[in-house]
Write a protein that holds these residues in place. Structure first.
Motif, mmCIF file in Angstrom:
data_model
loop_
_atom_site.group_PDB
_atom_site.id
_atom_site.type_symbol
_atom_site.label_atom_id
_atom_site.label_comp_id
_atom_site.label_asym_id
_atom_site.label_seq_id
_atom_site.Cartn_x
_atom_site.Cartn_y
_atom_site.Cartn_z
ATOM 1 N N GLN A 48 -11.166 4.070 0.138
ATOM 2 C CA GLN A 48 -11.895 3.106 0.967
ATOM 3 C C GLN A 48 -11.013 2.616 2.121
ATOM 4 O O GLN A 48 -11.497 2.417 3.239
ATOM 5 C CB GLN A 48 -12.371 1.930 0.126
ATOM 6 C CG GLN A 48 -13.491 2.298 -0.838
ATOM 7 C CD GLN A 48 -14.046 1.080 -1.547
ATOM 8 O OE1 GLN A 48 -13.382 0.048 -1.627
ATOM 9 N NE2 GLN A 48 -15.252 1.194 -2.065
ATOM 10 N N LEU A 49 -9.741 2.412 1.826
ATOM 11 C CA LEU A 49 -8.825 1.972 2.874
ATOM 12 C C LEU A 49 -8.722 3.020 3.977
ATOM 13 O O LEU A 49 -8.774 2.690 5.176
ATOM 14 C CB LEU A 49 -7.444 1.700 2.280
ATOM 15 C CG LEU A 49 -6.340 1.316 3.277
ATOM 16 C CD1 LEU A 49 -6.690 0.028 4.007
ATOM 17 C CD2 LEU A 49 -4.991 1.198 2.572
ATOM 18 N N ASP A 50 -8.601 4.276 3.602
ATOM 19 C CA ASP A 50 -8.515 5.357 4.596
ATOM 20 C C ASP A 50 -9.807 5.458 5.409
ATOM 21 O O ASP A 50 -9.767 5.704 6.619
ATOM 22 C CB ASP A 50 -8.207 6.687 3.912
ATOM 23 C CG ASP A 50 -6.773 6.748 3.378
ATOM 24 O OD1 ASP A 50 -5.936 5.972 3.881
ATOM 25 O OD2 ASP A 50 -6.519 7.552 2.466
ATOM 26 N N THR A 110 0.829 -1.215 0.000
ATOM 27 C CA THR A 110 0.000 0.000 0.000
ATOM 28 C C THR A 110 0.859 1.258 0.000
ATOM 29 O O THR A 110 0.438 2.300 -0.518
ATOM 30 C CB THR A 110 -0.950 0.026 1.211
ATOM 31 O OG1 THR A 110 -0.194 -0.127 2.423
ATOM 32 C CG2 THR A 110 -1.972 -1.100 1.114
ATOM 33 N N LEU A 132 -9.503 2.712 -4.216
ATOM 34 C CA LEU A 132 -9.049 1.728 -3.228
ATOM 35 C C LEU A 132 -8.481 2.411 -1.989
ATOM 36 O O LEU A 132 -8.824 2.062 -0.856
ATOM 37 C CB LEU A 132 -7.994 0.824 -3.867
ATOM 38 C CG LEU A 132 -7.457 -0.339 -3.037
ATOM 39 C CD1 LEU A 132 -7.068 -1.492 -3.949
ATOM 40 C CD2 LEU A 132 -6.232 0.086 -2.220
ATOM 41 N N LEU A 133 -7.602 3.398 -2.194
ATOM 42 C CA LEU A 133 -6.982 4.075 -1.051
ATOM 43 C C LEU A 133 -8.003 4.908 -0.282
ATOM 44 O O LEU A 133 -7.900 5.043 0.946
ATOM 45 C CB LEU A 133 -5.822 4.946 -1.523
ATOM 46 C CG LEU A 133 -4.607 4.173 -2.064
ATOM 47 C CD1 LEU A 133 -3.532 5.138 -2.546
ATOM 48 C CD2 LEU A 133 -4.033 3.236 -0.989
#
Length: 306
Positions: free
Chosen positions: A74-76, A3, A71-72
């Motif tokens: 949603q990850l955050d 990531t 993606l990032l």
């Protein structure tokens, strides 16, 4: 897929230079370059192309970037949700309780807790007084306020208070002028009870057996307010928990309650939680709040009988 490499790719694709990424992330430029090369190897094609001193996205990089951004993001969001969950002042407490405790004890405890922890949220679940504890059946629960003392060693139990059991009779009943009663005095009365496998139903039948009779069950209900409603209609008598100050039911006066003098006419209320799962900080705060109030004798008192 790393990531960190995804974030560095995102930054460079947005116009940040390799030097700036290196300075922001406290890593050497060669380290950033190696990470981006590994990312391209994972994807299977070149994502960035050097144009003069700058790196620009290839067509594949531009197509990939849209998905990296999503993606990032949603990850955050997920990391932020976890941070909120484990923050004792903004977390969530998953709490189960029996319906008969949800009109007085649970609101009182949650209300006093939120006066000093206003941002903690609660997920409340009502359960029947079956002879098994909800925290064994639902791993999402943090705590349970219940009259069911667990026998499973994986559940920790902390007693909070002992609640008297009363006999509810219609206002026009011949016993309505009294304050105390022995169950043997109502052995010929129709009884209103909760459905099996209710713990209160089991306890009522045991008390009647000790008094020398088997109760004639005229009606079986799902909850105690329904039983009181049928008592009001003159359809029988019912063994019910005592009313407590602060409960809406204590204000109605629609039935008359008598203290049962038979030995054992009481039920214990306690707090249960799994001893095999780590309690999140907000739930731990609430658990300690309940235990402290119980230890100080600061729980709602029994209302006057009427």
């Amino acid at each position: 897929m790393d990531t960190d490499a995804l974030r560095w790719f995102q930054q460079i694709a947005d116009g940040v230079t390799m030097t700036e990424v290196s300075e922001i992330e406290f890593i050497t430029q060669s380290g950033v370059s190696r990470a981006l090369s590994r990312l391209e190897a994972d994807v299977g094609t070149q994502l960035l192309r050097r144009t003069g001193r700058n790196l620009r996205m290839t067509s594949a990089g531009a197509a990939f970037k849209r998905h990296v951004d999503a993606l990032l993001h949603q990850l955050d969001d997920g990391l932020a949700a976890v941070d909120q969950l484990i923050d004792p002042e903004t977390g969530i407490v998953a709490l189960a309780s029996q319906l008969s405790l949800g009109t007085w004890l649970v609101p009182n405890l949650v209300g006093s807790f939120r006066r000093t922890h206003a941002d903690v949220r609660f997920e409340l679940q009502q359960v029947r007084d079956n002879q098994t504890t909800a925290v064994l059946q639902d791993t999402r629960l943090d705590l349970e306020i219940t009259t069911v003392r667990p026998t499973d060693r994986t559940v920790t139990w902390h007693p909070l208070l002992t609640e008297p059991l009363w006999l509810a009779v219609p206002q026009e009943h011949e016993l309505a002028t009294r304050r105390h009663v022995r169950l043997s005095e109502v052995s010929r009365e129709p009884f209103l009870m909760l459905r099996r496998p209710s713990l209160l139903r089991h306890q009522t039948e045991e008390l009647c057996e000790q008094a020398g009779f088997e109760p004639a069950v005229a009606f079986e209900g799902e909850d105690i307010p329904t039983l009181r409603g049928f008592v009001t209609a003159g359809l029988g008598v019912a063994v019910v928990p005592a009313l407590h100050l602060g409960s809406p039911e204590a204000l109605t006066g629609v039935v008359h309650h008598l203290q049962i003098t038979d030995a054992g006419a009481a039920r214990e209320i306690g707090l249960g939680w799994s001893s095999e799962r780590k309690t999140l900080p907000s739930a731990e705060l609430f658990r300690q709040h309940i235990i402290d109030r119980s230890g100080a004798g600061d729980l709602p008192a029994v209302a006057p009988m009427f």
